[in-house]
Design a protein around this motif. Structure first.
Motif, PDB file in Angstrom:
ATOM      1  N   VAL A 382     -54.753  10.976 -23.805  1.00 52.11           N
ATOM      2  CA  VAL A 382     -53.735  10.637 -24.795  1.00 52.11           C
ATOM      3  C   VAL A 382     -52.397  10.494 -24.086  1.00 52.11           C
ATOM      4  O   VAL A 382     -52.006  11.375 -23.332  1.00 52.11           O
ATOM      5  CB  VAL A 382     -53.659  11.746 -25.857  1.00 52.11           C
ATOM      6  N   PRO A 383     -51.694   9.376 -24.282  1.00 52.61           N
ATOM      7  CA  PRO A 383     -50.383   9.262 -23.639  1.00 52.61           C
ATOM      8  C   PRO A 383     -49.443  10.290 -24.233  1.00 52.61           C
ATOM      9  O   PRO A 383     -49.571  10.611 -25.403  1.00 52.61           O
ATOM     10  CB  PRO A 383     -49.949   7.833 -23.970  1.00 52.61           C
ATOM     11  N   PRO A 384     -48.505  10.803 -23.480  1.00 54.87           N
ATOM     12  CA  PRO A 384     -48.190  10.464 -22.085  1.00 54.87           C
ATOM     13  C   PRO A 384     -48.811  11.431 -21.086  1.00 54.87           C
ATOM     14  O   PRO A 384     -48.329  11.508 -19.972  1.00 54.87           O
ATOM     15  CB  PRO A 384     -46.675  10.632 -22.087  1.00 54.87           C
ATOM     16  N   LEU A 385     -49.859  12.169 -21.463  1.00 54.93           N
ATOM     17  CA  LEU A 385     -50.344  13.229 -20.581  1.00 54.93           C
ATOM     18  C   LEU A 385     -51.020  12.656 -19.331  1.00 54.93           C
ATOM     19  O   LEU A 385     -51.263  11.459 -19.219  1.00 54.93           O
ATOM     20  CB  LEU A 385     -51.303  14.140 -21.351  1.00 54.93           C
ATOM     21  N   SER A 386     -51.350  13.565 -18.391  1.00 56.01           N
ATOM     22  CA  SER A 386     -51.698  13.116 -17.038  1.00 56.01           C
ATOM     23  C   SER A 386     -52.961  12.262 -17.001  1.00 56.01           C
ATOM     24  O   SER A 386     -53.096  11.368 -16.167  1.00 56.01           O
ATOM     25  CB  SER A 386     -51.849  14.323 -16.114  1.00 56.01           C
ATOM     26  N   GLY A 387     -53.911  12.509 -17.920  1.00 58.16           N
ATOM     27  CA  GLY A 387     -55.131  11.701 -17.917  1.00 58.16           C
ATOM     28  C   GLY A 387     -54.821  10.245 -18.188  1.00 58.16           C
ATOM     29  O   GLY A 387     -55.420   9.331 -17.605  1.00 58.16           O
ATOM     30  N   PHE A 388     -53.852  10.028 -19.057  1.00 57.72           N
ATOM     31  CA  PHE A 388     -53.426   8.668 -19.374  1.00 57.72           C
ATOM     32  C   PHE A 388     -52.845   7.982 -18.144  1.00 57.72           C
ATOM     33  O   PHE A 388     -53.164   6.821 -17.844  1.00 57.72           O
ATOM     34  CB  PHE A 388     -52.394   8.740 -20.502  1.00 57.72           C
ATOM     35  N   VAL A 389     -52.047   8.720 -17.406  1.00 55.37           N
ATOM     36  CA  VAL A 389     -51.433   8.161 -16.203  1.00 55.37           C
ATOM     37  C   VAL A 389     -52.512   7.689 -15.220  1.00 55.37           C
ATOM     38  O   VAL A 389     -52.488   6.569 -14.713  1.00 55.37           O
ATOM     39  CB  VAL A 389     -50.539   9.217 -15.525  1.00 55.37           C
ATOM     40  N   ALA A 454     -48.744  23.707 -17.426  1.00 59.33           N
ATOM     41  CA  ALA A 454     -47.443  23.284 -16.904  1.00 59.33           C
ATOM     42  C   ALA A 454     -47.628  22.321 -15.742  1.00 59.33           C
ATOM     43  O   ALA A 454     -46.906  21.318 -15.623  1.00 59.33           O
ATOM     44  CB  ALA A 454     -46.639  24.501 -16.464  1.00 59.33           C
ATOM     45  N   ALA A 455     -48.644  22.598 -14.885  1.00 55.07           N
ATOM     46  CA  ALA A 455     -48.896  21.697 -13.764  1.00 55.07           C
ATOM     47  C   ALA A 455     -49.335  20.327 -14.263  1.00 55.07           C
ATOM     48  O   ALA A 455     -48.940  19.289 -13.713  1.00 55.07           O
ATOM     49  CB  ALA A 455     -49.964  22.293 -12.848  1.00 55.07           C
ATOM     50  N   THR A 456     -50.145  20.315 -15.327  1.00 55.88           N
ATOM     51  CA  THR A 456     -50.553  19.041 -15.922  1.00 55.88           C
ATOM     52  C   THR A 456     -49.336  18.268 -16.415  1.00 55.88           C
ATOM     53  O   THR A 456     -49.207  17.063 -16.193  1.00 55.88           O
ATOM     54  CB  THR A 456     -51.507  19.305 -17.106  1.00 55.88           C
ATOM     55  N   LEU A 457     -48.433  19.001 -17.081  1.00 58.57           N
ATOM     56  CA  LEU A 457     -47.205  18.351 -17.565  1.00 58.57           C
ATOM     57  C   LEU A 457     -46.385  17.843 -16.386  1.00 58.57           C
ATOM     58  O   LEU A 457     -45.767  16.772 -16.460  1.00 58.57           O
ATOM     59  CB  LEU A 457     -46.385  19.326 -18.400  1.00 58.57           C
ATOM     60  N   ALA A 458     -46.403  18.608 -15.287  1.00 63.56           N
ATOM     61  CA  ALA A 458     -45.633  18.180 -14.115  1.00 63.56           C
ATOM     62  C   ALA A 458     -46.173  16.844 -13.599  1.00 63.56           C
ATOM     63  O   ALA A 458     -45.401  15.951 -13.243  1.00 63.56           O
ATOM     64  CB  ALA A 458     -45.700  19.242 -13.026  1.00 63.56           C
ATOM     65  N   PHE A 461     -44.798  14.174 -15.849  1.00 64.54           N
ATOM     66  CA  PHE A 461     -43.392  13.798 -15.690  1.00 64.54           C
ATOM     67  C   PHE A 461     -43.097  13.228 -14.311  1.00 64.54           C
ATOM     68  O   PHE A 461     -42.169  12.436 -14.153  1.00 64.54           O
ATOM     69  CB  PHE A 461     -42.481  15.000 -15.981  1.00 64.54           C
ATOM     70  N   ALA A 462     -43.907  13.635 -13.313  1.00 61.89           N
ATOM     71  CA  ALA A 462     -43.680  13.124 -11.963  1.00 61.89           C
ATOM     72  C   ALA A 462     -44.665  12.005 -11.653  1.00 61.89           C
ATOM     73  O   ALA A 462     -45.054  11.815 -10.503  1.00 61.89           O
ATOM     74  CB  ALA A 462     -43.798  14.252 -10.952  1.00 61.89           C
ATOM     75  N   ALA A 463     -45.081  11.285 -12.683  1.00 60.74           N
ATOM     76  CA  ALA A 463     -46.128  10.276 -12.480  1.00 60.74           C
ATOM     77  C   ALA A 463     -45.730   9.246 -11.433  1.00 60.74           C
ATOM     78  O   ALA A 463     -46.531   8.879 -10.572  1.00 60.74           O
ATOM     79  CB  ALA A 463     -46.446   9.591 -13.800  1.00 60.74           C
ATOM     80  N   GLU A 464     -44.485   8.794 -11.501  1.00 59.25           N
ATOM     81  CA  GLU A 464     -44.052   7.717 -10.593  1.00 59.25           C
ATOM     82  C   GLU A 464     -44.110   8.152  -9.117  1.00 59.25           C
ATOM     83  O   GLU A 464     -44.799   7.520  -8.324  1.00 59.25           O
ATOM     84  CB  GLU A 464     -42.651   7.253 -10.993  1.00 59.25           C
ATOM     85  N   PRO A 465     -43.424   9.250  -8.738  1.00 57.13           N
ATOM     86  CA  PRO A 465     -43.525   9.654  -7.322  1.00 57.13           C
ATOM     87  C   PRO A 465     -44.948   9.999  -6.904  1.00 57.13           C
ATOM     88  O   PRO A 465     -45.354   9.685  -5.774  1.00 57.13           O
ATOM     89  CB  PRO A 465     -42.620  10.890  -7.230  1.00 57.13           C
ATOM     90  N   LEU A 466     -45.707  10.596  -7.808  1.00 58.44           N
ATOM     91  CA  LEU A 466     -47.080  10.939  -7.449  1.00 58.44           C
ATOM     92  C   LEU A 466     -47.905   9.689  -7.209  1.00 58.44           C
ATOM     93  O   LEU A 466     -48.737   9.641  -6.306  1.00 58.44           O
ATOM     94  CB  LEU A 466     -47.721  11.756  -8.564  1.00 58.44           C
TER      95      LEU A 466
END
Lengths: 494, 132
Positions: A382-389, A454-458, A461-466
């Motif tokens: 589900v956006p915007p969570l990490s699986g979506f990224v 919290a790490a998942t949320l990180a 939020f840090a999707a672009e640099p990651l």
């Protein structure tokens, strides 16, 4: 001292201290937790250095490659070691909420650290035989962890687990024998130069398929995954969390290494096979998940299905697809570990993870439900969570590579995952439970779950640099010249 | 089991097996042998002892618990690896303070293997015997 060796030395040292230390639960838990923190710190330090200076190499004993055993870390390995450190911290933290006393007295904590050492070793080794050894370290440690304090079901599961994994190991060993007989080396970088530009004849194809089968069993890919749902739902939640989070990923990682270094010039048929098998894994896993009635079995099948995602990048061989897969692996390690820890809450409250027996969490324990919401819906994509990224990155890569069937499969499996997770959420959190809770909840167990969420949320939020990082790692994998150069000619000391 | 033949045999064989285990350990550097087989032979000696005199007696004869033995072996092996970096060399590098006598970090490592094998095999054997 070379930082490369610390992720191996710290877990081993922790295991030794744990064996010497008094068997009192509190001592064991604190030492174990401290060791995990140390592992995570060493992993982060290693990652930061590699991110800055490039690939790091250690020639064990000062014996130059290809004669000695080489430890080598590129970006992918370093990122995975950091993820392993995070899992280690989370899992050892759950033991503060209580571990089965019999299990704790018979070596639960030292074995966990031996397992962490095996996982880090497999990520960091640059030698195929050494990889085999790390696989055995993991297998022995995980088998004992599974069979400690046996119930009938656990023993049966452990038996299936160890039998199928031993078959994988013997296939792996056969492949190693053939490879060494044919080329005279087992150093990955050296092998890569041997295989460069070589015609893929019968010998090479047999080797590729042997490695593919061996690692396919370890990674629980499509036709070879049966041991996983038969065993992963029986051990305690914390052990299941480590297994699900890390062990299958080691199989995927080994596949990535073998196919990017050795079989770079494989005929297209091999890649079609890899892709077909990735798609089958995704679809079969998720269809299987929809048929399950047990929280942990739903997770097992979801785990299999999503391992398909992680091997798509391998099959498409473009940096973007590789990056998508890497991002997905990282996200998946955190999320699936977290979900197995959530299953621990149910085991404590209701002594079961049968979906029919669960429920009422949302009303009665809003905090736990809110924390669990993040991994459940992150896995669902589900956006915007990490699986979506991760899924978006993969989807874009498949579209760029004109692999439209794959894109379609990713979307369909995404919907199936959403359905599966939605049902899971409904059955275990929303619906009223048939029976009242059987035991109180020790709130300490929520801390690691909160940390992993919290790490998942990180990641979110840090999707672009990651993603940029994953792209760099993917390019490093697909252009292994730097890796080979660093291992073979980088000098014995760094 | 209270066979007189077994007990007398065990009493005679025990020191021989222990010596042979140590011999294999020391021989292992350049010739067939080493910590692993040496450890197995020593573990077999204690297994024989527990057959003849019972597990409790074998545990007493071992002096330290198998768990401690495993831990000490791991510590020795890890320590021999870490001596390299302490002396400014690579991890697991061989250091030879007295090469003519064969004394160096590889021997230390092998001694660690020796102890780990004894510890682990006896943990398993004793546990199995106690459950019989």
């Amino acid at each position: 001292m070379n930082r490369l060796v610390l992720p191996l030395v710290i877990p081993l040292l922790t295991a030794i201290i744990l064996l010497f230390a008094p068997r009192k639960a509190l001592w064991q838990r604190w030492i174990s937790f401290a060791g995990s923190i140390g592992l995570l710190a060493a992993a982060i330090a290693l990652f930061l250095r590699i991110e800055r200076d490039g690939i790091a190499v250690l020639q064990a004993g000062g014996w130059r490659a290809p004669f000695g055993i080489t430890l080598v870390a590129d970006l992918l390995a370093a990122m995975l070691v950091v993820a392993a450190g995070i899992v280690a911290v989370a899992v050892t933290a759950t033991s503060f909420a209580g571990v089965d006393p019999k299990r704790e007295a018979s070596g639960y904590h030292p074995l966990l650290h031996v397992l962490f050492m095996g996982v880090c070793g497999a990520f960091l080794t640059g030698d195929l035989f050494n990889l085999y050894v790390w696989f055995e370290v993991m297998l022995v440690a995980s088998f004992v962890l599974m069979a400690l304090h046996r119930t009938r079901g656990q023993l049966e599961a452990a038996f299936k687990y160890v039998t199928l994994n031993l078959i994988a190991s013997s296939v792996f060993l056969t492949a190693l024998g053939l490879l060494y007989g044919g080329t005279g080396t087992l150093n990955l970088a050296d092998l890569s130069t041997v295989f460069r530009g070589r015609e893929m004849g019968a010998f090479e194809l047999v080797l590729a398929m042997l490695f593919f089968s061996a690692f396919g069993i370890k990674a629980a890919l499509f036709p070879l995954f049966f041991w996983l749902p038969a065993s992963y739902h029986t051990p305690p939640a914390a052990v299941g969390a480590v297994f699900a989070g890390l062990l299958t990923k080691v199989g995927i990682y080994s596949l990535i290494r073998i196919f990017t270094l050795l079989f770079r010039d494989a005929p297209p048929g091999v890649y079609t096979l890899l892709l077909g098998q990735a798609l089958c894994t995704m679809i079969v896993g998720l269809v299987g998940a929809l048929a399950q009635r047990d929280f942990r079995r739903v997770l097992s099948f979801n785990l299999i299905g999503h391992l398909g995602y992680t091997s798509v990048g391998l099959a498409l061989v473009t940096p973007a697809a590789m990056a998508g897969s890497i991002l997905y692996i990282l996200h998946h390690i955190l999320v699936i570990t977290n979900l197995y820890l959530v299953s621990g809450i149910f085991l404590r409250l209701r002594r079961t993870t049968q979906l029919a027996e669960l429920g009422s969490m949302y009303r009665e324990r809003p905090l736990a439900a809110a924390l669990a919401l993040i991994p459940v819906f992150s896995l669902a994509g589900v956006p915007p969570l990490s699986g979506f990224v991760g899924k978006v990155a993969l989807l874009r890569a498949t579209l760029e590579a004109s692999a439209y069937w794959t894109s379609a499969a990713i979307l369909v499996v995404g919907v199936l995952t959403l359905l599966s997770m939605g049902r899971l959420w409904e059955a275990s959190f929303w619906k009223p439970a048939p029976n009242p809770e059987k035991a109180p909840l020790n709130r300490v167990i929520l801390l690691p779950i909160a940390g992993l969420s919290a790490a998942t949320l990180a990641i979110t939020f840090a999707a672009e640099p990651l993603f940029t990082l994953a792209l760099r790692a993917g390019e490093q994998l697909l252009r292994p010249e730097a890796y080979i150069e660093a291992v073979l000619y980088g000098g014995a000391r760094r | 089991m209270t066979s007189l033949i077994l007990r007398t045999g065990a009493r005679v064989l025990m020191p021989l097996l222990l010596l042979f285990g140590v011999f294999l350990l020391l021989r292992g550097h350049n010739e067939p042998g080493g910590g692993f087989v040496g450890g197995l032979v020593v573990a077999a000696a204690y297994a024989l002892h527990s057959f003849a005199f019972g597990v409790a007696a074998a545990r007493r004869a071992l002096l330290v618990s198998p768990r401690r033995l495993t831990a000490s072996g791991l510590l020795l092996a890890l320590g021999s690896g870490l001596l390299g970096p302490a002396g400014g060399k690579e991890f697991l590098a061989s250091l030879w303070p007295a090469p003519e006598m064969g004394i160096g970090t590889p021997l230390l490592f092998d001694l660690g293997v020796f102890l780990v094998v004894i510890g682990v095999v006896l943990t398993m054997t004793f546990t199995l015997f106690e459950e019989l």
